[in-house]
Design a protein around this motif. Sequence first.
Motif, PDB file in Angstrom:
ATOM      1  N   TYR A 130       0.811  -1.209   0.000  1.00 42.04           N
ATOM      2  CA  TYR A 130       0.000   0.000   0.000  1.00 42.04           C
ATOM      3  C   TYR A 130       0.849   1.265   0.000  1.00 42.04           C
ATOM      4  O   TYR A 130       0.631   2.166  -0.796  1.00 42.04           O
ATOM      5  CB  TYR A 130      -0.933   0.018   1.228  1.00 42.04           C
ATOM      6  CG  TYR A 130      -1.936  -1.102   1.187  1.00 42.04           C
ATOM      7  CD1 TYR A 130      -3.124  -0.956   0.488  1.00 42.04           C
ATOM      8  CD2 TYR A 130      -1.687  -2.316   1.806  1.00 42.04           C
ATOM      9  CE1 TYR A 130      -4.044  -1.984   0.426  1.00 42.04           C
ATOM     10  CE2 TYR A 130      -2.604  -3.350   1.740  1.00 42.04           C
ATOM     11  CZ  TYR A 130      -3.783  -3.176   1.054  1.00 42.04           C
ATOM     12  OH  TYR A 130      -4.671  -4.207   0.982  1.00 42.04           O
ATOM     13  N   VAL A 169      -0.033   4.957   5.973  1.00 43.35           N
ATOM     14  CA  VAL A 169      -0.979   3.913   6.363  1.00 43.35           C
ATOM     15  C   VAL A 169      -1.300   4.145   7.833  1.00 43.35           C
ATOM     16  O   VAL A 169      -0.393   4.213   8.662  1.00 43.35           O
ATOM     17  CB  VAL A 169      -0.376   2.503   6.149  1.00 43.35           C
ATOM     18  CG1 VAL A 169      -1.338   1.422   6.596  1.00 43.35           C
ATOM     19  CG2 VAL A 169       0.028   2.303   4.686  1.00 43.35           C
ATOM     20  N   LEU A 204      -6.018   5.117   4.853  1.00 46.88           N
ATOM     21  CA  LEU A 204      -4.858   5.421   4.019  1.00 46.88           C
ATOM     22  C   LEU A 204      -4.857   6.915   3.736  1.00 46.88           C
ATOM     23  O   LEU A 204      -5.903   7.503   3.449  1.00 46.88           O
ATOM     24  CB  LEU A 204      -4.920   4.653   2.702  1.00 46.88           C
ATOM     25  CG  LEU A 204      -4.895   3.131   2.796  1.00 46.88           C
ATOM     26  CD1 LEU A 204      -5.071   2.512   1.413  1.00 46.88           C
ATOM     27  CD2 LEU A 204      -3.613   2.639   3.435  1.00 46.88           C
ATOM     28  N   SER A 232      -8.068  -3.963  -4.034  1.00 42.58           N
ATOM     29  CA  SER A 232      -6.928  -4.368  -4.855  1.00 42.58           C
ATOM     30  C   SER A 232      -7.443  -5.256  -5.974  1.00 42.58           C
ATOM     31  O   SER A 232      -8.299  -6.111  -5.766  1.00 42.58           O
ATOM     32  CB  SER A 232      -5.878  -5.090  -4.015  1.00 42.58           C
ATOM     33  OG  SER A 232      -6.441  -6.214  -3.392  1.00 42.58           O
ATOM     34  N   LEU A 237      -4.322  -0.681  -6.866  1.00 40.92           N
ATOM     35  CA  LEU A 237      -5.187  -0.216  -5.790  1.00 40.92           C
ATOM     36  C   LEU A 237      -6.226   0.688  -6.429  1.00 40.92           C
ATOM     37  O   LEU A 237      -5.883   1.604  -7.182  1.00 40.92           O
ATOM     38  CB  LEU A 237      -4.388   0.567  -4.742  1.00 40.92           C
ATOM     39  CG  LEU A 237      -3.314  -0.207  -3.995  1.00 40.92           C
ATOM     40  CD1 LEU A 237      -2.609   0.698  -2.992  1.00 40.92           C
ATOM     41  CD2 LEU A 237      -3.892  -1.419  -3.294  1.00 40.92           C
TER      42      LEU A 237
END
Length: 130
Positions: free
Chosen positions: A38, A57, A68, A92, A101
Amino acid sequence: MKKIATGIAFASILTTAAYAATTTMSAAPSESWTVTNYYKQSVYDPKQSKIGDVDDVLVNKQGQVTGLVVGVGGFLGAGEKDVIVPFTAVKSEKKNDKWWLTLDQTKDELKSAPGFKYDKASTAWVPESK
C-alpha cells in the motif's frame, strides 16, 4: 528479604520470556499483505485513471489498519493535498499480472474532500487549517 525479591524478579523474567516465546508465529497469516503493498503505491479510479499515491498507512492502537492517506493533485508533489480514505474503501485488483489499488472515487472528488497535514509534534494527521 533480599532472596525473596531476587526470586520474584527471576520468576518475573521467566514468565516474561515464556510469554514472549508464545507470541511469535511459525508462519505468516494466510491472505496477509505487507504495508509495502500500500505505502507509496498509486491509487486509481474505476476507469484506471491515476488518482494519487498512498502517503501513509494509519493503524489504530489494536494494530488494525484503519485508513490510508492519499496525496492527490499537484505536480511532482507541489500543490498536493493529503486526504484520508477508509482502508476498507480501497480495493486491490490484479490486471496484467500487476496489482492495482482502486477507489470508487474520482480525483476531483478527493480534491474537494477535507485535507490533512502531518503534525510532527503529535505524530498524527490533523485537519489542514485554511
